[in-house]
Design a protein around this motif. Structure first.
Motif, PDB file in Angstrom:
ATOM      1  N   LEU A  42       4.396   9.528   8.234  1.00  0.00           N
ATOM      2  CA  LEU A  42       3.679   9.111   7.032  1.00  0.00           C
ATOM      3  C   LEU A  42       3.686   7.600   6.901  1.00  0.00           C
ATOM      4  O   LEU A  42       2.682   6.990   6.539  1.00  0.00           O
ATOM      5  CB  LEU A  42       4.294   9.767   5.792  1.00  0.00           C
ATOM      6  CG  LEU A  42       4.123  11.294   5.731  1.00  0.00           C
ATOM      7  CD1 LEU A  42       4.859  11.861   4.540  1.00  0.00           C
ATOM      8  CD2 LEU A  42       2.659  11.685   5.661  1.00  0.00           C
ATOM      9  N   ARG A  43       4.804   6.982   7.236  1.00  0.00           N
ATOM     10  CA  ARG A  43       4.911   5.521   7.141  1.00  0.00           C
ATOM     11  C   ARG A  43       3.937   4.866   8.126  1.00  0.00           C
ATOM     12  O   ARG A  43       3.214   3.943   7.774  1.00  0.00           O
ATOM     13  CB  ARG A  43       6.355   5.077   7.412  1.00  0.00           C
ATOM     14  CG  ARG A  43       6.716   3.800   6.705  1.00  0.00           C
ATOM     15  CD  ARG A  43       8.206   3.523   6.761  1.00  0.00           C
ATOM     16  NE  ARG A  43       8.991   4.538   6.084  1.00  0.00           N
ATOM     17  CZ  ARG A  43       9.917   5.312   6.666  1.00  0.00           C
ATOM     18  NH1 ARG A  43      10.181   5.171   7.948  1.00  0.00           N
ATOM     19  NH2 ARG A  43      10.590   6.195   5.974  1.00  0.00           N
ATOM     20  N   HIS A  45       1.288   6.179   9.452  1.00  0.00           N
ATOM     21  CA  HIS A  45      -0.083   6.489   9.054  1.00  0.00           C
ATOM     22  C   HIS A  45      -0.519   5.609   7.876  1.00  0.00           C
ATOM     23  O   HIS A  45      -1.660   5.145   7.819  1.00  0.00           O
ATOM     24  CB  HIS A  45      -0.162   7.979   8.700  1.00  0.00           C
ATOM     25  CG  HIS A  45      -1.538   8.528   8.710  1.00  0.00           C
ATOM     26  ND1 HIS A  45      -1.810   9.831   8.980  1.00  0.00           N
ATOM     27  CD2 HIS A  45      -2.733   7.934   8.471  1.00  0.00           C
ATOM     28  CE1 HIS A  45      -3.123  10.018   8.907  1.00  0.00           C
ATOM     29  NE2 HIS A  45      -3.697   8.882   8.591  1.00  0.00           N
ATOM     30  N   ALA A  46       0.389   5.341   6.963  1.00  0.00           N
ATOM     31  CA  ALA A  46       0.075   4.492   5.808  1.00  0.00           C
ATOM     32  C   ALA A  46      -0.296   3.084   6.272  1.00  0.00           C
ATOM     33  O   ALA A  46      -1.217   2.463   5.725  1.00  0.00           O
ATOM     34  CB  ALA A  46       1.250   4.446   4.841  1.00  0.00           C
ATOM     35  N   GLU A  47       0.390   2.579   7.298  1.00  0.00           N
ATOM     36  CA  GLU A  47       0.071   1.256   7.840  1.00  0.00           C
ATOM     37  C   GLU A  47      -1.326   1.256   8.459  1.00  0.00           C
ATOM     38  O   GLU A  47      -2.102   0.321   8.272  1.00  0.00           O
ATOM     39  CB  GLU A  47       1.111   0.839   8.896  1.00  0.00           C
ATOM     40  CG  GLU A  47       2.471   0.484   8.308  1.00  0.00           C
ATOM     41  CD  GLU A  47       2.372  -0.587   7.216  1.00  0.00           C
ATOM     42  OE1 GLU A  47       1.678  -1.604   7.441  1.00  0.00           O
ATOM     43  OE2 GLU A  47       2.972  -0.399   6.133  1.00  0.00           O
ATOM     44  N   LEU A  48      -1.637   2.313   9.197  1.00  0.00           N
ATOM     45  CA  LEU A  48      -2.947   2.451   9.835  1.00  0.00           C
ATOM     46  C   LEU A  48      -4.063   2.472   8.792  1.00  0.00           C
ATOM     47  O   LEU A  48      -5.131   1.889   8.984  1.00  0.00           O
ATOM     48  CB  LEU A  48      -2.953   3.753  10.645  1.00  0.00           C
ATOM     49  CG  LEU A  48      -3.895   3.837  11.836  1.00  0.00           C
ATOM     50  CD1 LEU A  48      -3.583   2.753  12.855  1.00  0.00           C
ATOM     51  CD2 LEU A  48      -3.777   5.210  12.490  1.00  0.00           C
ATOM     52  N   ALA A  86       2.819  12.552   1.081  1.00  0.00           N
ATOM     53  CA  ALA A  86       2.469  11.247   0.532  1.00  0.00           C
ATOM     54  C   ALA A  86       0.967  11.125   0.392  1.00  0.00           C
ATOM     55  O   ALA A  86       0.207  11.867   1.002  1.00  0.00           O
ATOM     56  CB  ALA A  86       2.986  10.140   1.444  1.00  0.00           C
ATOM     57  N   CYS A  87       0.578  10.155  -0.426  1.00  0.00           N
ATOM     58  CA  CYS A  87      -0.820   9.742  -0.499  1.00  0.00           C
ATOM     59  C   CYS A  87      -0.958   8.505   0.369  1.00  0.00           C
ATOM     60  O   CYS A  87      -0.231   7.522   0.181  1.00  0.00           O
ATOM     61  CB  CYS A  87      -1.218   9.418  -1.935  1.00  0.00           C
ATOM     62  SG  CYS A  87      -2.917   8.820  -2.057  1.00  0.00           S
ATOM     63  N   LEU A  88      -1.885   8.562   1.328  1.00  0.00           N
ATOM     64  CA  LEU A  88      -2.018   7.465   2.289  1.00  0.00           C
ATOM     65  C   LEU A  88      -3.229   6.584   2.012  1.00  0.00           C
ATOM     66  O   LEU A  88      -3.616   5.784   2.853  1.00  0.00           O
ATOM     67  CB  LEU A  88      -2.070   8.031   3.713  1.00  0.00           C
ATOM     68  CG  LEU A  88      -0.826   8.846   4.087  1.00  0.00           C
ATOM     69  CD1 LEU A  88      -0.913   9.320   5.522  1.00  0.00           C
ATOM     70  CD2 LEU A  88       0.445   8.038   3.872  1.00  0.00           C
ATOM     71  N   GLN A  89      -3.811   6.706   0.841  1.00  0.00           N
ATOM     72  CA  GLN A  89      -4.822   5.721   0.453  1.00  0.00           C
ATOM     73  C   GLN A  89      -4.133   4.358   0.431  1.00  0.00           C
ATOM     74  O   GLN A  89      -2.968   4.260   0.029  1.00  0.00           O
ATOM     75  CB  GLN A  89      -5.395   6.063  -0.935  1.00  0.00           C
ATOM     76  CG  GLN A  89      -6.289   7.295  -0.946  1.00  0.00           C
ATOM     77  CD  GLN A  89      -7.571   7.081  -0.150  1.00  0.00           C
ATOM     78  OE1 GLN A  89      -8.348   6.187  -0.433  1.00  0.00           O
ATOM     79  NE2 GLN A  89      -7.771   7.892   0.888  1.00  0.00           N
ATOM     80  N   PRO A  90      -4.843   3.297   0.889  1.00  0.00           N
ATOM     81  CA  PRO A  90      -4.172   2.000   1.049  1.00  0.00           C
ATOM     82  C   PRO A  90      -3.407   1.557  -0.199  1.00  0.00           C
ATOM     83  O   PRO A  90      -3.967   1.500  -1.290  1.00  0.00           O
ATOM     84  CB  PRO A  90      -5.338   1.050   1.362  1.00  0.00           C
ATOM     85  CG  PRO A  90      -6.346   1.927   2.034  1.00  0.00           C
ATOM     86  CD  PRO A  90      -6.238   3.264   1.341  1.00  0.00           C
TER      87      PRO A  90
END
Ligand SMILES: [Cu+2]
Length: 104
Positions: A42-43, A45-48, A86-90
């Motif tokens: 998740l971490r 992916h959040a950066e991506l 998690a929510c991966l919106q920027p």
């Protein structure tokens, strides 16, 4: 999911082997999503998502929702331990929009 960058509830307990149907609603005014995975995945992916904010997914571990919409994730938990979501919106992950599923 809300614009306060929170999931309610943010902790869910399930039994090993159970199949759970998560019915997720975006009660905010901006787009949110729920993605299941390990904390590491998740971490990363959040950066991506910061580089490619319009990235869209059709993965079974993921539901992305416009304001006011509901959607589902169906997932079987085959191992005990902790699965994160998690929510991966920027920016949302960094703002604390995450939770955990404890599998026993
Ligand atoms: Cu969000």
């Amino acid at each position: 999911m809300s614009d306060a960058m929170r999931f309610a509830p943010s902790e869910i307990r399930v039994r090993k082997g159970e199949t759970i149907r998560f019915v997720v609603t975006n009660v905010g005014k901006i787009r949110h999503e729920m993605v299941l995975g390990t904390a590491d995945d998740l971490r990363k992916h959040a950066e991506l998502m910061k580089k490619y904010p319009d990235m869209h997914h059709e993965d079974p571990n993921h539901v992305s929702l416009d304001p006011g919409k509901s959607g589902e994730i169906v997932w079987q938990f085959t191992e005990s331990g902790v699965v994160e979501f998690a929510c991966l919106q920027p920016g949302h992950f960094d703002a604390g929009m995450k939770g955990r599923i404890v599998v026993r």
